[in-house]
Design a protein around this motif. Structure first.
Motif, PDB file in Angstrom:
ATOM      1  N   UNK A  86       0.815  -1.211   0.000  1.00  0.00           N
ATOM      2  CA  UNK A  86       0.000   0.000   0.000  1.00  0.00           C
ATOM      3  C   UNK A  86       0.850   1.263   0.000  1.00  0.00           C
ATOM      4  N   UNK A  87       1.929   1.263   0.780  1.00  0.00           N
ATOM      5  CA  UNK A  87       2.750   2.466   0.868  1.00  0.00           C
ATOM      6  C   UNK A  87       4.077   2.140   1.543  1.00  0.00           C
ATOM      7  N   UNK A  88       4.962   3.124   1.522  1.00  0.00           N
ATOM      8  CA  UNK A  88       6.218   3.068   2.261  1.00  0.00           C
ATOM      9  C   UNK A  88       6.365   4.399   2.994  1.00  0.00           C
ATOM     10  N   UNK A  89       6.678   4.350   4.290  1.00  0.00           N
ATOM     11  CA  UNK A  89       6.803   5.572   5.077  1.00  0.00           C
ATOM     12  C   UNK A  89       8.106   5.552   5.874  1.00  0.00           C
ATOM     13  N   UNK A  90       8.420   6.718   6.428  1.00  0.00           N
ATOM     14  CA  UNK A  90       9.562   6.849   7.320  1.00  0.00           C
ATOM     15  C   UNK A  90       9.122   7.642   8.533  1.00  0.00           C
ATOM     16  N   UNK A  91       9.388   7.110   9.716  1.00  0.00           N
ATOM     17  CA  UNK A  91       9.020   7.763  10.963  1.00  0.00           C
ATOM     18  C   UNK A  91      10.265   8.272  11.661  1.00  0.00           C
ATOM     19  N   UNK A  92      10.299   9.573  11.945  1.00  0.00           N
ATOM     20  CA  UNK A  92      11.377  10.172  12.737  1.00  0.00           C
ATOM     21  C   UNK A  92      12.758   9.820  12.199  1.00  0.00           C
ATOM     22  N   UNK A 105      15.163   0.302  17.119  1.00  0.00           N
ATOM     23  CA  UNK A 105      16.354   0.512  17.949  1.00  0.00           C
ATOM     24  C   UNK A 105      16.467   1.931  18.500  1.00  0.00           C
ATOM     25  N   UNK A 106      15.767   2.890  17.837  1.00  0.00           N
ATOM     26  CA  UNK A 106      15.896   4.282  18.247  1.00  0.00           C
ATOM     27  C   UNK A 106      14.743   4.785  19.100  1.00  0.00           C
ATOM     28  N   UNK A 107      13.618   4.084  19.114  1.00  0.00           N
ATOM     29  CA  UNK A 107      12.482   4.596  19.881  1.00  0.00           C
ATOM     30  C   UNK A 107      11.499   3.491  20.237  1.00  0.00           C
TER      31      UNK A 107
END
Length: 345
Positions: free
Chosen positions: A48-54, A120-122
């Motif tokens: 459906x999509x590709x996203x990036x968080x923070x 690993x970061x949040x």
């Protein structure tokens, strides 16, 4: 929320859910969220999509308008099939479902601001937030109601039927003649069917059509098949009975075991109940809502391809896959992924 690239097409409503969920995530966590792409084509299919968080790693997204126990399994299967870190996005996740997803370690966001993301970061876990407004009423398109699903099942399993006369399609799908016409009409307007002559054409976006059928089947058609559960003392009884003579077809776990050699069946699913009394005299089933035998009505008239299985009548791989993912069971999802890759690609 930034948008790097979009290719929305007929996916507008789903992408709107994604945008609302990302805005809610930003408002709740004060962290940025970016849509990298929509309708992302990968070797395993279309995500459906590709996203990036923070600024973290990119996540493959599975979008559901609503998340129910009957659709959770399909959502999990979709996230697993791409072999990359995933994110489940929907309009609203109630606290019990949020806790279940957290226990399964399935990242999610919803449009109300609820979220579970662990990288690993949040680590973010927000639950209990209510939607600001009621979700819009969803209307199921006729093609994805019970009789329409029968037609779609037939043309996905026997693609050459799309070039057959409507009467032939109706006979093979087990529906009234008129059902075929409006099913193709709906599929055309949804972008799943392209006519090449007055009555005939080809399936478009087959991967997405399979997803839509698999999601709709346990909600719309399966409950209409008079499912019944029994308990049988000997779980391997099906290996020695001649089910072909009884017009009975192995589904779900035993069928998956025969196709993949990867699963030991615990529940035996049978499609075809016309001669169940004859079988019952041999295996002595006892009525049990949680038993190890499930019997449903058969809903197609075409002869399924053997799919490499000899000596046993097996339902089409599409139905095996749909039943496996609907369970949401981890071992079934693993086997379902194998069936999707080998038989439905």
């Amino acid at each position: 929320m930034d948008i790097v690239k979009t290719d929305i097409g007929n996916n507008t409503k789903r992408i709107q859910v994604l945008r609302e969920a990302l805005r809610a995530f930003e408002a709740t966590t004060a962290r940025p969220a970016t849509i990298i792409a929509t309708e992302l084509r990968l070797p395993q299919g279309v995500a459906d999509a590709e996203v990036q968080l923070d600024e973290g790693r990119r996540l493959i997204v599975e979008i559901k308008h609503t998340l129910k126990p009957t659709t959770l399994g399909h959502a999990l299967a979709q996230l697993q099939r791409f072999g990359r870190p995933g994110l489940l996005v929907t309009r609203y996740v109630a606290p019990p479902m949020a806790e279940r997803l957290k226990q399964l370690d399935v990242p999610f966001l919803d449009a109300a601001g609820n979220a579970y993301v662990r990288t690993p970061r949040m680590l973010i876990y927000v639950t209990g937030r209510k939607p600001k407004q009621p979700a819009p009423t969803e209307h199921t398109v006729r093609a994805f109601r019970p009789t329409g699903l029968k037609v779609i099942f037939a043309i996905l399993c026997v693609p050459e039927l799309t070039e057959a006369p409507y009467r032939k399609i109706a006979e093979e799908a087990g529906v009234a003649l008129g059902t075929v016409g409006w099913t193709f009409y709906d599929l055309k307007h949804l972008g799943y069917f392209r006519p090449t002559r007055p009555k005939g054409g080809i399936i478009e976006k087959r991967d997405q059509l399979i997803n839509a059928w698999v999601e709709a089947y346990p909600q719309q058609l399966r409950p209409r098949l008079r499912p019944r559960r029994f308990r049988v003392k000997e779980v391997d009884w099906w290996k020695t009975e001649d089910l072909t003579q009884l017009d009975m077809w192995l589904g779900q776990e035993p069928a998956a075991a025969l196709l993949t050699r990867h699963l030991r069946p615990e529940i035996i699913t049978i499609y075809g109940d016309t001669h169940f009394e004859t079988l019952a005299r041999k295996i002595h089933p006892i009525k049990d809502d949680h038993g190890n035998l499930e019997v449903l009505q058969k809903f197609w008239n075409f002869k399924p391809a053997a799919a490499g299985v000899k000596d046993y009548p097996v339902v089409p791989p599409l139905l095996i896959y749909a039943d496996l993912v609907a369970t949401g069971d981890a071992r079934n999802l693993e086997t379902a992924k194998m069936i999707r890759e080998r038989f439905l690609a």
